[in-house]
Design a protein around this motif. Sequence first.
Motif, mmCIF file in Angstrom:
data_model
loop_
_atom_site.group_PDB
_atom_site.id
_atom_site.type_symbol
_atom_site.label_atom_id
_atom_site.label_comp_id
_atom_site.label_asym_id
_atom_site.label_seq_id
_atom_site.Cartn_x
_atom_site.Cartn_y
_atom_site.Cartn_z
ATOM 1 N N LEU A 15 66.267 -68.539 -84.053
ATOM 2 C CA LEU A 15 65.965 -69.620 -83.101
ATOM 3 C C LEU A 15 64.797 -70.475 -83.578
ATOM 4 O O LEU A 15 64.816 -71.706 -83.431
ATOM 5 C CB LEU A 15 65.664 -69.038 -81.720
ATOM 6 N N GLY A 16 63.788 -69.845 -84.154
ATOM 7 C CA GLY A 16 62.650 -70.596 -84.698
ATOM 8 C C GLY A 16 63.065 -71.519 -85.821
ATOM 9 O O GLY A 16 62.611 -72.662 -85.910
ATOM 10 N N PHE A 17 63.942 -71.031 -86.692
ATOM 11 C CA PHE A 17 64.440 -71.858 -87.786
ATOM 12 C C PHE A 17 65.139 -73.103 -87.253
ATOM 13 O O PHE A 17 64.860 -74.224 -87.669
ATOM 14 C CB PHE A 17 65.390 -71.048 -88.671
ATOM 15 N N PHE A 18 66.057 -72.886 -86.307
ATOM 16 C CA PHE A 18 66.794 -74.028 -85.778
ATOM 17 C C PHE A 18 65.916 -74.936 -84.924
ATOM 18 O O PHE A 18 66.165 -76.141 -84.851
ATOM 19 C CB PHE A 18 68.029 -73.561 -85.012
ATOM 20 N N ALA A 19 64.871 -74.393 -84.300
ATOM 21 C CA ALA A 19 63.947 -75.227 -83.533
ATOM 22 C C ALA A 19 63.175 -76.166 -84.457
ATOM 23 O O ALA A 19 63.050 -77.364 -84.186
ATOM 24 C CB ALA A 19 62.990 -74.352 -82.730
ATOM 25 N N VAL A 20 62.648 -75.632 -85.551
ATOM 26 C CA VAL A 20 61.901 -76.469 -86.500
ATOM 27 C C VAL A 20 62.839 -77.470 -87.157
ATOM 28 O O VAL A 20 62.503 -78.656 -87.307
ATOM 29 C CB VAL A 20 61.184 -75.600 -87.552
ATOM 30 N N LEU A 21 64.030 -77.024 -87.540
ATOM 31 C CA LEU A 21 64.999 -77.932 -88.146
ATOM 32 C C LEU A 21 65.390 -79.041 -87.175
ATOM 33 O O LEU A 21 65.419 -80.225 -87.534
ATOM 34 C CB LEU A 21 66.248 -77.152 -88.579
ATOM 35 N N GLY A 22 65.652 -78.681 -85.927
ATOM 36 C CA GLY A 22 65.990 -79.677 -84.914
ATOM 37 C C GLY A 22 64.858 -80.654 -84.663
ATOM 38 O O GLY A 22 65.091 -81.855 -84.480
ATOM 39 N N MET A 23 63.618 -80.140 -84.670
ATOM 40 C CA MET A 23 62.469 -81.014 -84.463
ATOM 41 C C MET A 23 62.355 -82.032 -85.590
ATOM 42 O O MET A 23 62.097 -83.221 -85.352
ATOM 43 C CB MET A 23 61.196 -80.176 -84.368
ATOM 44 N N LEU A 24 62.560 -81.599 -86.826
ATOM 45 C CA LEU A 24 62.481 -82.524 -87.956
ATOM 46 C C LEU A 24 63.620 -83.544 -87.920
ATOM 47 O O LEU A 24 63.405 -84.722 -88.206
ATOM 48 C CB LEU A 24 62.498 -81.748 -89.272
ATOM 49 N N ILE A 25 64.810 -83.098 -87.566
ATOM 50 C CA ILE A 25 65.943 -84.033 -87.468
ATOM 51 C C ILE A 25 65.706 -85.036 -86.344
ATOM 52 O O ILE A 25 65.943 -86.237 -86.509
ATOM 53 C CB ILE A 25 67.262 -83.260 -87.270
ATOM 54 N N LEU A 46 59.685 -74.542 -92.514
ATOM 55 C CA LEU A 46 61.141 -74.580 -92.550
ATOM 56 C C LEU A 46 61.678 -73.749 -93.710
ATOM 57 O O LEU A 46 62.657 -73.013 -93.554
ATOM 58 C CB LEU A 46 61.641 -76.025 -92.644
ATOM 59 N N GLY A 47 61.036 -73.825 -94.862
ATOM 60 C CA GLY A 47 61.461 -73.038 -96.012
ATOM 61 C C GLY A 47 61.311 -71.544 -95.783
ATOM 62 O O GLY A 47 62.203 -70.755 -96.106
ATOM 63 N N VAL A 48 60.177 -71.154 -95.215
ATOM 64 C CA VAL A 48 59.934 -69.736 -94.944
ATOM 65 C C VAL A 48 60.925 -69.219 -93.904
ATOM 66 O O VAL A 48 61.535 -68.158 -94.078
ATOM 67 C CB VAL A 48 58.482 -69.516 -94.474
ATOM 68 N N LEU A 49 61.098 -69.963 -92.823
ATOM 69 C CA LEU A 49 62.051 -69.543 -91.787
ATOM 70 C C LEU A 49 63.482 -69.548 -92.310
ATOM 71 O O LEU A 49 64.295 -68.710 -91.924
ATOM 72 C CB LEU A 49 61.929 -70.430 -90.557
ATOM 73 N N GLY A 50 63.792 -70.479 -93.200
ATOM 74 C CA GLY A 50 65.125 -70.513 -93.803
ATOM 75 C C GLY A 50 65.392 -69.277 -94.641
ATOM 76 O O GLY A 50 66.486 -68.697 -94.600
ATOM 77 N N THR A 51 64.388 -68.851 -95.395
ATOM 78 C CA THR A 51 64.528 -67.634 -96.195
ATOM 79 C C THR A 51 64.685 -66.409 -95.306
ATOM 80 O O THR A 51 65.528 -65.537 -95.560
ATOM 81 C CB THR A 51 63.306 -67.466 -97.114
ATOM 82 N N MET A 52 63.884 -66.345 -94.248
ATOM 83 C CA MET A 52 63.988 -65.217 -93.325
ATOM 84 C C MET A 52 65.338 -65.222 -92.606
ATOM 85 O O MET A 52 65.937 -64.159 -92.391
ATOM 86 C CB MET A 52 62.852 -65.258 -92.308
ATOM 87 N N THR A 53 65.826 -66.388 -92.240
ATOM 88 C CA THR A 53 67.120 -66.495 -91.574
ATOM 89 C C THR A 53 68.240 -66.040 -92.505
ATOM 90 O O THR A 53 69.163 -65.335 -92.075
ATOM 91 C CB THR A 53 67.363 -67.945 -91.104
ATOM 92 N N THR A 54 68.147 -66.401 -93.777
ATOM 93 C CA THR A 54 69.125 -65.942 -94.760
ATOM 94 C C THR A 54 69.129 -64.429 -94.848
ATOM 95 O O THR A 54 70.197 -63.791 -94.888
ATOM 96 C CB THR A 54 68.814 -66.550 -96.136
ATOM 97 N N THR A 55 67.949 -63.826 -94.846
ATOM 98 C CA THR A 55 67.847 -62.373 -94.908
ATOM 99 C C THR A 55 68.454 -61.724 -93.668
ATOM 100 O O THR A 55 69.170 -60.711 -93.766
ATOM 101 C CB THR A 55 66.376 -61.951 -95.063
#
Length: 77
Positions: A15-25, A46-55
């Motif tokens: 959710l944090g990943f998509f929140a930051v991504l949505g905020m930037l978009i 966004l990069g850190v959360l993206g890596t964590m989301t991938t994991t």
Amino acid sequence: MKHPVMASIAILLVLGFFAVLGMLIYAGYVQVAIDGTLKDILLVLLGVLGTMTTTVVNYYFGSSLGSAAKDVLLAQK
């Protein structure tokens, strides 16, 4: 007790990943100016959360979850 905590953390990360991504978009869509330092921080976040989301996705949809279930079954015998 370990699995509900892990699942909660996984949900928060995704959710944090998509929140930051949505905020930037959204900021790009409404053309809000983000100064350099804040923009850099948001992109690193966004990069850190993206890596964590991938994991997290690899764990829950990859072979790690099946391996953990196998270990639990073997421990029960």
